[in-house]
Design an enzyme around this catalytic site. Structure first.
Site, PDB file in Angstrom:
ATOM      1  N   LYS A   1     -12.243  -2.401   7.423  1.00 61.99           N
ATOM      2  CA  LYS A   1     -11.455  -3.279   8.271  1.00 61.99           C
ATOM      3  C   LYS A   1     -11.858  -3.135   9.741  1.00 61.99           C
ATOM      4  O   LYS A   1     -12.221  -4.115  10.382  1.00 61.99           O
ATOM      5  CB  LYS A   1      -9.969  -3.001   8.069  1.00 61.99           C
ATOM      6  CG  LYS A   1      -9.530  -3.167   6.598  1.00 61.99           C
ATOM      7  CD  LYS A   1      -8.096  -2.778   6.384  1.00 61.99           C
ATOM      8  CE  LYS A   1      -7.750  -2.731   4.903  1.00 61.99           C
ATOM      9  NZ  LYS A   1      -7.831  -4.030   4.236  1.00 61.99           N
TER      10      LYS A   1
ATOM     11  N   TRP B   1       0.817  -1.207   0.000  1.00 64.41           N
ATOM     12  CA  TRP B   1       0.000   0.000   0.000  1.00 64.41           C
ATOM     13  C   TRP B   1       0.854   1.262   0.000  1.00 64.41           C
ATOM     14  O   TRP B   1       0.473   2.276  -0.588  1.00 64.41           O
ATOM     15  CB  TRP B   1      -0.984  -0.033   1.161  1.00 64.41           C
ATOM     16  CG  TRP B   1      -1.945  -1.164   0.976  1.00 64.41           C
ATOM     17  CD1 TRP B   1      -2.011  -2.328   1.679  1.00 64.41           C
ATOM     18  CD2 TRP B   1      -2.949  -1.264  -0.053  1.00 64.41           C
ATOM     19  NE1 TRP B   1      -2.988  -3.155   1.166  1.00 64.41           N
ATOM     20  CE2 TRP B   1      -3.583  -2.530   0.111  1.00 64.41           C
ATOM     21  CE3 TRP B   1      -3.378  -0.425  -1.070  1.00 64.41           C
ATOM     22  CZ2 TRP B   1      -4.613  -2.949  -0.726  1.00 64.41           C
ATOM     23  CZ3 TRP B   1      -4.399  -0.843  -1.911  1.00 64.41           C
ATOM     24  CH2 TRP B   1      -5.004  -2.089  -1.720  1.00 64.41           C
TER      25      TRP B   1
ATOM     26  N   ASP C   1      -1.785   6.535   6.469  1.00 67.41           N
ATOM     27  CA  ASP C   1      -2.861   5.672   5.985  1.00 67.41           C
ATOM     28  C   ASP C   1      -3.074   4.589   7.039  1.00 67.41           C
ATOM     29  O   ASP C   1      -2.356   3.594   7.082  1.00 67.41           O
ATOM     30  CB  ASP C   1      -2.477   5.060   4.639  1.00 67.41           C
ATOM     31  CG  ASP C   1      -3.473   4.006   4.162  1.00 67.41           C
ATOM     32  OD1 ASP C   1      -4.531   3.830   4.801  1.00 67.41           O
ATOM     33  OD2 ASP C   1      -3.172   3.332   3.154  1.00 67.41           O
TER      34      ASP C   1
END
Length: 361
Positions: free
Chosen positions: A196, A102, A172
């Site tokens: 999540k 990511w 993030d």
């Protein structure tokens, strides 16, 4: 219908009490005679819901008054280009610390809008450890420093907030937000996809310090401007009302669990239980991540014989253990232990792993 133990990396497990309440309120929310999905986002009922969700999140994370909380769409991936568009002048340097998939993607998506500089990376170590802080190549004139506190695919996690001096720190936190206490004041921006630890996919929460919203930005449409979304209380366009509603229920559930300190203790116990089983298996199972960098949320592991992978996955599914297959980029197995995953689920997984090893030798 029997519920499985869901170890999916995302979209992930949602607390069962949240799902049960949503089911009970699906046709008639708050006495309106309609679903929350059918009501105007500008009506007084939904505005009250939105305000309560924000208040609960602020309480859970102890968000200071000089930060705005936004409920947006597009997930974390849309924020990858929006961060430089909103916080960097055209051509200004922005520093990125890359510790997995990511982080790599954030660099690629930011590149058209800033002079992206990879200040540190653990790619040469196959993202199995964290780059030593003393080797980070940061500039005091950078627009910001961006990093990913927890890498979902590779299973590495920063266990403290890095010191980057006076340069704004952007994180993030998609796979670690709300998993434990965090000092929000250390950050200029925190953003997280909801799927999540917050709720369903299609929603992203952004927490932005006020001064960042007043930066001179690059030309962009209003829909891409954090300042415009803040000025319109996250209702510049029609928001994801269902996602916002479920997020609010999840925040309420977290408060009922005792808040982030309590959920952190549970998460630590879950992770230590699984890592102990892996490390104590005599090599039958292995976690490739350096111990000091191991994630509490995402635990990758392999079997000593890859030819057993298919049997492990088939038998684990039959045992009611869902989504243990590792990401295609790394293979093996992965168990995601987000807030909604119970200790009982982890203990059941550990018992299955022990039994599988006994039966398959």
């Amino acid at each position: 219908m029997s519920r499985v133990f869901n170890f999916s990396a995302g979209p992930a497990a949602i607390p069962q009490p949240v799902l049960e309440r949503a089911r009970a309120e699906l046709l008639d929310w708050n006495g309106t005679g309609a679903s929350v999905m059918e009501l105007s986002h500008r009506g007084k009922d939904f505005i009250a819901l939105a305000a309560q969700a924000e208040a609960d999140l602020r309480e859970l994370m102890a968000i200071p008054a000089n930060y705005r909380v936004l409920f947006l769409q597009g997930g974390a991936t849309l924020q990858f280009p929006l961060v430089p568009m909103n916080f960097a002048r055209a051509g200004q340097r922005a520093d990125y610390v890359v510790t997995g998939h990511w982080g790599e993607k954030a660099v690629r998506e930011a590149a058209p809008y800033a002079d992206v500089h990879v200040a540190a990376s653990s790619k040469d170590d196959h993202y199995l450890k964290l780059p030593p802080r003393e080797r980070w190549d940061l500039s005091p004139s950078s627009a910001y420093v961006h990093y990913t506190p927890n890498e979902t695919i590779h299973g590495v996690e920063f266990h403290d907030v890095p010191d980057v001096g006076d340069v704004p720190l952007v994180a993030d936190m998609s796979s670690s937000i709300l998993s434990g206490p965090v000092d929000v004041s250390r950050f200029a921006m925190i953003y997280a996809g909801a799927q999540k630890n917050i709720g369903p996919s299609g929603l992203v929460v952004a927490i932005i310090r006020d001064d960042m919203l007043s930066r001179a930005t690059q030309p962009m449409a209003k829909i891409f401007s954090y300042a415009e979304h803040a000025a319109n209380d996250s209702m510049l366009n029609t928001p994801n009302t269902w996602g916002w509603y479920l997020a609010g229920l999840t925040f309420g559930w977290l408060k009922e669990q005792g808040g982030l300190a309590a959920i952190d203790a549970t998460n630590q116990r879950k992770a230590s239980t699984l890592y102990a089983a892996i490390d104590g298996s005599g090599g039958y199972y292995q976690c490739p991540v350096e111990p000091g960098a191991r994630s509490r949320m995402n635990v990758p592991f392999t079997l000593h014989d890859p030819s057993l992978d298919a049997a492990f996955l088939a038998e684990s599914l039959d045992a009611g253990l869902l989504a243990l297959k590792g990401h295609k980029a790394v293979g093996g197995m992965r168990a995601s232990l987000y807030n909604a995953v119970t200790l009982d689920a982890v203990q059941t997984l550990v018992a299955f792993m022990s039994d599988f090893a006994r039966r398959h030798g």
